[in-house]
Scaffold this motif. Structure first.
Motif, short mmCIF file in Angstrom:
data_model
loop_
_atom_site.label_atom_id
_atom_site.label_comp_id
_atom_site.label_asym_id
_atom_site.label_seq_id
_atom_site.Cartn_x
_atom_site.Cartn_y
_atom_site.Cartn_z
N LYS A 79 32.33 -27.82 27.51
CA LYS A 79 31.90 -28.43 26.26
C LYS A 79 30.40 -28.31 26.15
CE LYS A 79 35.63 -31.68 25.37
NZ LYS A 79 36.62 -30.96 26.12
N ARG A 80 29.94 -27.73 25.05
CA ARG A 80 28.51 -27.54 24.84
C ARG A 80 27.99 -28.65 23.93
NH1 ARG A 80 27.78 -22.60 27.00
NH2 ARG A 80 29.47 -21.12 26.85
N ASN A 81 27.11 -29.45 24.45
CA ASN A 81 26.55 -30.55 23.67
C ASN A 81 25.14 -30.19 23.24
OD1 ASN A 81 28.82 -32.19 24.06
ND2 ASN A 81 28.09 -32.79 26.07
N ALA A 82 24.88 -30.34 21.96
CA ALA A 82 23.54 -30.07 21.45
C ALA A 82 22.61 -31.20 21.84
CB ALA A 82 23.59 -29.92 19.93
N LEU A 83 21.34 -30.84 22.05
CA LEU A 83 20.34 -31.86 22.36
C LEU A 83 19.99 -32.63 21.09
CD1 LEU A 83 17.94 -29.68 24.54
CD2 LEU A 83 19.50 -31.44 25.36
N THR A 84 19.65 -33.90 21.26
CA THR A 84 19.19 -34.69 20.12
C THR A 84 17.73 -34.35 19.84
OG1 THR A 84 18.38 -36.53 21.46
CG2 THR A 84 20.72 -36.59 20.81
N ILE A 85 17.24 -34.75 18.67
CA ILE A 85 15.83 -34.52 18.32
C ILE A 85 14.92 -35.22 19.32
CG2 ILE A 85 14.07 -35.04 16.59
CD1 ILE A 85 16.20 -34.50 14.47
N ASN A 86 15.29 -36.42 19.74
CA ASN A 86 14.48 -37.15 20.74
C ASN A 86 14.43 -36.41 22.06
OD1 ASN A 86 13.88 -39.21 18.95
ND2 ASN A 86 15.53 -40.54 19.65
#
Length: 198
Positions: A79-86
């Motif tokens: 599962k590829r999780n995108a990084l948050t802006i923070n």
């Protein structure tokens, strides 16, 4: 994918004889045993399904004789999780304050433009960075074998430089030009990103 898997595994069967049992036993189960992930198996199945849908639409078959395969034994895809802006902001701040300027510039360009690592590595000052029109031209990629054309037409694109990206590149170029006074012979193609072995 078609030649390597589908035709090799079930190509000997007549299309009208392909059913759930054959799809599962002759195609899916052997691929599961080879360690294929669930997502890859679904992609292969979709290709097979498209072939049969085409055959039905063009009246080579009267109906499809199989349904979705059993993938319970297949391992899950990563599962590829995108990084948050923070998280991106935190990573860039750490790179800016604790690492060298090349690291910060690379990460900034990758995060802010969405270009691939190979595309970033292939960038050249002379042909790809247009400060006058505020554009980055992405038209090649680079790997351990050298620079080459991208695989698809969609990979050719122009990315607009906003003030943030432009300032990052201008600061980096200032550092780069100082380094290149001594090491120009090591980068005759004028690539933007250079390593620290110099």
């Amino acid at each position: 994918m078609m030649n390597k898997y589908v035709l090799d595994y079930i190509g000997r069967f007549k299309i009208k004889n392909v059913n759930n049992l054959i799809i599962q036993r002759e195609l899916i189960d052997p691929l599961i045993n080879e360690g294929f992930k669930e997502g890859t198996l679904l992609n292969i199945y979709r290709r097979v399904n498209a072939i049969f849908s085409f055959a039905i639409k063009n009246e080579f078959l009267d109906r499809k004789r199989f349904t979705s395969p059993n993938l319970k034994k297949a391992s899950e895809s990563i599962k590829r999780n995108a990084l948050t802006i923070n998280e991106v902001t935190e990573i860039l701040e750490i790179a800016r304050t604790k690492y060298k300027i090349t690291h910060y510039t690379c990460l900034s360009l990758l995060f802010l433009t969405g270009m691939r690592v190979g595309e970033l590595s292939a960038l050249q000052w002379e042909t790809d960075i247009d400060f006058e029109n505020n554009l980055i031209h992405i038209n090649k990629t680079k790997d351990r074998f050298g620079s080459r054309s991208p695989k698809t037409k969609n990979s050719y694109r122009k990315f607009p430089m906003n003030e943030s990206i432009k300032n990052i590149l201008l600061d980096y170029r200032k550092w780069y030009e100082e380094i290149m006074e001594t090491y120009k012979f090591r980068n005759p193609e004028g690539h933007v990103i250079i390593t620290y072995g110099w």
